[in-house]
Design a protein around this motif. Structure first.
Motif, PDB file in Angstrom:
ATOM      1  N   ARG A  92       0.835  -1.202   0.000  1.00 47.03           N
ATOM      2  CA  ARG A  92       0.000   0.000   0.000  1.00 47.03           C
ATOM      3  C   ARG A  92       0.874   1.259   0.000  1.00 47.03           C
ATOM      4  NH1 ARG A  92      -5.234   0.972   0.637  1.00 47.03           N
ATOM      5  NH2 ARG A  92      -5.617  -1.245   0.933  1.00 47.03           N
ATOM      6  N   THR A 127      -7.599 -12.732  -9.976  1.00 45.88           N
ATOM      7  CA  THR A 127      -7.716 -11.437  -9.291  1.00 45.88           C
ATOM      8  C   THR A 127      -7.337 -11.520  -7.821  1.00 45.88           C
ATOM      9  OG1 THR A 127      -9.513 -10.823 -10.792  1.00 45.88           O
ATOM     10  CG2 THR A 127      -9.249  -9.512  -8.789  1.00 45.88           C
ATOM     11  N   SER A 173      -3.592 -12.058  -7.365  1.00 43.14           N
ATOM     12  CA  SER A 173      -2.859 -10.861  -7.755  1.00 43.14           C
ATOM     13  C   SER A 173      -2.975  -9.761  -6.701  1.00 43.14           C
ATOM     14  CB  SER A 173      -3.387 -10.360  -9.100  1.00 43.14           C
ATOM     15  OG  SER A 173      -2.732  -9.183  -9.479  1.00 43.14           O
ATOM     16  N   LYS A 174      -4.165  -9.632  -6.107  1.00 45.36           N
ATOM     17  CA  LYS A 174      -4.400  -8.581  -5.118  1.00 45.36           C
ATOM     18  C   LYS A 174      -3.637  -8.828  -3.830  1.00 45.36           C
ATOM     19  CE  LYS A 174      -8.181  -6.100  -2.821  1.00 45.36           C
ATOM     20  NZ  LYS A 174      -9.657  -5.993  -2.658  1.00 45.36           N
ATOM     21  N   TYR A 175      -3.567 -10.102  -3.421  1.00 46.82           N
ATOM     22  CA  TYR A 175      -2.907 -10.441  -2.151  1.00 46.82           C
ATOM     23  C   TYR A 175      -1.633 -11.247  -2.390  1.00 46.82           C
ATOM     24  CZ  TYR A 175      -7.365  -9.006  -0.162  1.00 46.82           C
ATOM     25  OH  TYR A 175      -8.485  -8.291   0.189  1.00 46.82           O
ATOM     26  N   SER A 176      -0.928 -10.936  -3.473  1.00 46.73           N
ATOM     27  CA  SER A 176       0.240 -11.730  -3.864  1.00 46.73           C
ATOM     28  C   SER A 176       1.338 -11.726  -2.796  1.00 46.73           C
ATOM     29  CB  SER A 176       0.802 -11.215  -5.190  1.00 46.73           C
ATOM     30  OG  SER A 176       1.182  -9.858  -5.075  1.00 46.73           O
TER      31      SER A 176
END
Length: 219
Positions: A42, A121, A124-127
Motif C-alpha cells: 500500500r 484477481t 494478484s491482489k494479495y500476492s
C-alpha cells in the motif's frame, strides 16, 4: 550486510520477548507480521501515485532496508519456537505424507514465482501475503527434515550453506547481468524464467560450496 548486522543486534531482545509470550500471543504476532507486506504494498502504491519512487527503486529499498527484513526474521523465530514446542517430533504420520507435503509446497512456490496465477484477481491482489505464507510454510515444514526432499538436502548439507547462498544469489542476479542477459538468450516466457531459476540456483549452490571449502574462516 548492514541489515544483517542490525538483525544480530536486536536478536537477543526479540528472543527475550518471544520467550515470554504464550502460544496464543505468538499466533497473533505471526498474523500481524504476515499482514505487514500488505502495508508495504500500500505504501508503494501511494508513493508511485505521487511519483516519488519507481517500482525498481522501491524493490531495492525493501531488499536492503531492515524494516522489511525484521518481520520475516521474527516470523522465522516464532515458527522455530512452534516447532520446538511440539510434543511429537513428527510433522505428519509418515515419510510419504511429509514428502508429498514438501513437494506441494515446492511446486506452489515455483508456480507462484513464475507468475502462473497472476491472472487470478484474488491472488494478484494479495500476492505479497500469499508469498509470505508460502515461504513461511517452506521454512516450517522443511525444518522437520522428515520428508524425502528435506532429508536429501540435509544429507547434502545444503541448509548449512544458507549464509553463503544468501550473499551469493543476489550478486548473481543483479551484478552479473542475469536480468539483462537471460531474456535475450531465453526470451521472457514462463519456461525461460524457470530455466533462469535453475541456472541461478545451481550456480549459487556451487559457488557456496566453493566458498565454504576454500574461503570460509575456520577456527
Amino acid at each position: 550486510c548492514s541489515c544483517i548486522f542490525i538483525l544480530y543486534l536486536i536478536t537477543p531482545f526479540i528472543i527475550a520477548i518471544i520467550n515470554k509470550c504464550r502460544r496464543k500471543e505468538l499466533i497473533i504476532l505471526l498474523m500481524i507480521f504476515l499482514i505487514f507486506p500488505l502495508l508495504e504494498k500500500r505504501a508503494y502504491l501511494h508513493l508511485k501515485q505521487i511519483e516519488v519512487i519507481s517500482e525498481a527503486e522501491f524493490g531495492q529499498l525493501l531488499y536492503t532496508f531492515p524494516i522489511h527484513r525484521i518481520p520475516m526474521y521474527i516470523e522465522g523465530i516464532i515458527l522455530f519456537k512452534f516447532k520446538k514446542s511440539l510434543r511429537s517430533c513428527h510433522l505428519l504420520c509418515n515419510k510419504l505424507c511429509n514428502s508429498i507435503l514438501e513437494m506441494v509446497i515446492i511446486l506452489g512456490n515455483i508456480l507462484f514465482m513464475l507468475g502462473i496465477f497472476d491472472n487470478i484477481t484474488f491472488i494478484s491482489k494479495y500476492s505479497i501475503l500469499i508469498q509470505s505464507v508460502l515461504i513461511g510454510s517452506w521454512i516450517y515444514v522443511f525444518s522437520f527434515e522428515e520428508g524425502a526432499v528435506s532429508m536429501k538436502l540435509a544429507k547434502l548439507k545444503i541448509p548449512d550453506l544458507s549464509y553463503e547462498i544468501y550473499l551469493i544469489h543476489y550478486v548473481l542476479i543483479i551484478n552479473c547481468g542475469f536480468r539483462e542477459i537471460m531474456p535475450i538468450w531465453l526470451g521472457t516466457s514462463i519456461r525461460a524464467y524457470f530455466i533462469e531459476f535453475i541456472i541461478v540456483f545451481v550456480l549459487t549452490v556451487v559457488l557456496a560450496l566453493l566458498w565454504k571449502r576454500f574461503i570460509a574462516i575456520r577456527k
